[in-house]
Scaffold this motif. Structure first.
Motif, PDB file in Angstrom:
ATOM      1  N   ASN A   2      24.935  36.617-104.945  1.00 31.87           N
ATOM      2  CA  ASN A   2      23.866  36.964-103.996  1.00 31.87           C
ATOM      3  C   ASN A   2      22.681  37.672-104.644  1.00 31.87           C
ATOM      4  OD1 ASN A   2      25.039  39.426-104.525  1.00 31.87           O
ATOM      5  ND2 ASN A   2      25.501  39.943-102.409  1.00 31.87           N
ATOM      6  N   LEU A   3      22.766  37.953-105.941  1.00 27.92           N
ATOM      7  CA  LEU A   3      21.705  38.682-106.630  1.00 27.92           C
ATOM      8  C   LEU A   3      21.506  38.081-108.010  1.00 27.92           C
ATOM      9  CD1 LEU A   3      20.125  41.131-105.536  1.00 27.92           C
ATOM     10  CD2 LEU A   3      21.586  42.605-106.916  1.00 27.92           C
ATOM     11  N   THR A   4      20.248  38.043-108.481  1.00 22.32           N
ATOM     12  CA  THR A   4      19.967  37.431-109.778  1.00 22.32           C
ATOM     13  C   THR A   4      18.748  38.078-110.421  1.00 22.32           C
ATOM     14  OG1 THR A   4      19.714  35.290-110.912  1.00 22.32           O
ATOM     15  CG2 THR A   4      18.402  35.632-108.938  1.00 22.32           C
ATOM     16  N   GLY A   5      18.551  37.756-111.689  1.00 19.19           N
ATOM     17  CA  GLY A   5      17.367  38.173-112.434  1.00 19.19           C
ATOM     18  C   GLY A   5      17.160  37.214-113.577  1.00 19.19           C
ATOM     19  N   VAL A   6      15.913  36.939-113.920  1.00 23.25           N
ATOM     20  CA  VAL A   6      15.572  35.980-114.973  1.00 23.25           C
ATOM     21  C   VAL A   6      14.733  36.680-116.032  1.00 23.25           C
ATOM     22  CG1 VAL A   6      14.462  33.772-115.507  1.00 23.25           C
ATOM     23  CG2 VAL A   6      15.576  34.104-113.286  1.00 23.25           C
ATOM     24  N   GLY A   7      15.045  36.413-117.304  1.00 28.96           N
ATOM     25  CA  GLY A   7      14.265  36.968-118.406  1.00 28.96           C
ATOM     26  C   GLY A   7      13.889  35.877-119.387  1.00 28.96           C
ATOM     27  N   ILE A   8      12.615  35.843-119.776  1.00 34.08           N
ATOM     28  CA  ILE A   8      12.112  34.806-120.689  1.00 34.08           C
ATOM     29  C   ILE A   8      11.382  35.472-121.842  1.00 34.08           C
ATOM     30  CG2 ILE A   8      10.616  32.785-120.920  1.00 34.08           C
ATOM     31  CD1 ILE A   8      11.018  32.236-117.970  1.00 34.08           C
ATOM     32  N   ALA A   9      11.582  34.939-123.031  1.00 37.27           N
ATOM     33  CA  ALA A   9      10.837  35.373-124.220  1.00 37.27           C
ATOM     34  C   ALA A   9      10.235  34.145-124.876  1.00 37.27           C
ATOM     35  CB  ALA A   9      11.752  36.116-125.186  1.00 37.27           C
ATOM     36  N   HIS A  10       9.187  34.365-125.680  1.00 33.08           N
ATOM     37  CA  HIS A  10       8.440  33.269-126.304  1.00 33.08           C
ATOM     38  C   HIS A  10       8.252  33.570-127.778  1.00 33.08           C
ATOM     39  CE1 HIS A  10       4.517  30.776-126.630  1.00 33.08           C
ATOM     40  NE2 HIS A  10       5.567  29.989-126.746  1.00 33.08           N
ATOM     41  N   ALA A  11       8.670  32.655-128.633  1.00 35.16           N
ATOM     42  CA  ALA A  11       8.490  32.809-130.078  1.00 35.16           C
ATOM     43  C   ALA A  11       7.975  31.493-130.636  1.00 35.16           C
ATOM     44  CB  ALA A  11       9.800  33.193-130.758  1.00 35.16           C
ATOM     45  N   GLY A  12       6.757  31.541-131.202  1.00 30.70           N
ATOM     46  CA  GLY A  12       6.163  30.302-131.702  1.00 30.70           C
ATOM     47  C   GLY A  12       5.899  29.364-130.545  1.00 30.70           C
ATOM     48  N   SER A  13       6.500  28.185-130.604  1.00 29.98           N
ATOM     49  CA  SER A  13       6.345  27.212-129.525  1.00 29.98           C
ATOM     50  C   SER A  13       7.595  27.108-128.667  1.00 29.98           C
ATOM     51  CB  SER A  13       6.014  25.832-130.121  1.00 29.98           C
ATOM     52  OG  SER A  13       7.067  25.401-130.975  1.00 29.98           O
TER      53      SER A  13
END
Length: 241
Positions: A171-182
């Motif tokens: 019932n609960l969530t979280g999203v994490g994104i990182a970017h390195a180069g392309s």
């Protein structure tokens, strides 16, 4: 105007000068001189790195862009759950921060692509959230920004294990994104929080039925030989017994 480095000649020239300075020193002083030369080289190298309006704008924009991507993944997952007749997942920033840190660690090469450190993340979240189930999806792709989130969600849905988390009893969530180069690195954490509060020990004790004290059917004051005296009662002893 910001200084733009047009070629690598400056780098080679600095290296030659620093090597010449170190080689001219006596052997006993070369180590200290080498350390000083390395610090000087790193300082000059950082100074020569071009700073442009485009690079500054990109640095300022990327965190906001990644946050938008994180919310896009959340929306895509919820759209799929709704289509499957499942309740959407509420978003939690604390869970997102944990997921984001794992994505950054993967992007920086501190951990490989996968679930390394998942127990640490679970334990850390359990300090502030009470939950009974935990799941995690990770992924990566090098698509353009406009297609990165949609591609990540689509690839997860092609995998039975990732799809099970997306459609799971959470019932609960979280999203994490990182970017390195392309390359974009994705982490989504799912939890099922406890819906009922645990009763306190005091409430447990209050709810327990009390046991009535055993009472004698006969009043000891009415026994033969009992008589009242100042300060209490005494019992006469039959000398024949």
């Amino acid at each position: 105007m910001p200084y733009e480095r047009s070629s690598e000649q400056w780098q080679f020239a600095m290296v030659r000068v620093l090597i010449r300075q170190v080689s001219n020193e006596p052997p006993t002083r070369r180590i200290g001189k080498l350390h000083q030369a390395c610090r000087t080289f790193l300082f000059l190298l950082a100074w020569l790195v071009p700073i442009t309006d485009n690079s500054l704008a990109h640095a300022q924009r990327e965190p906001a862009d990644l946050t938008a991507l994180e919310r896009q993944v959340h929306d895509l997952v919820n759209s799929h759950r709704t289509a499957m007749g499942l309740a959407p997942l509420a978003y939690n920033e604390e869970i997102a921060a944990s997921a984001r840190q794992h994505s950054r660690d993967m992007a920086l090469g501190y951990v490989g692509l996968g679930h390394e450190g998942v127990e640490k993340r679970r334990t850390s979240l359990a300090k502030t959230l009470s939950f009974s189930q935990f799941g995690e999806n990770v992924g990566t792709n090098n698509y353009d920004y406009s297609a990165a989130a949609e591609t990540a969600a689509a690839e997860w849905l092609k995998s039975s294990g990732h799809r099970q988390n997306i459609e799971g009893n959470f019932n609960l969530t979280g999203v994490g994104i990182a970017h390195a180069g392309s390359t974009f690195f994705f982490t989504q954490i799912f939890v099922l929080t406890d819906r009922t509060a645990r009763p306190s020990a005091k409430a447990d004790r209050a709810a327990a039925p009390s046991q009535p004290k055993a009472q004698s059917s006969a009043d000891p004051r009415q026994r033969p030989g009992r008589k009242r005296v100042p300060g209490g009662w005494v019992q006469d002893i039959d000398p024949t017994h």
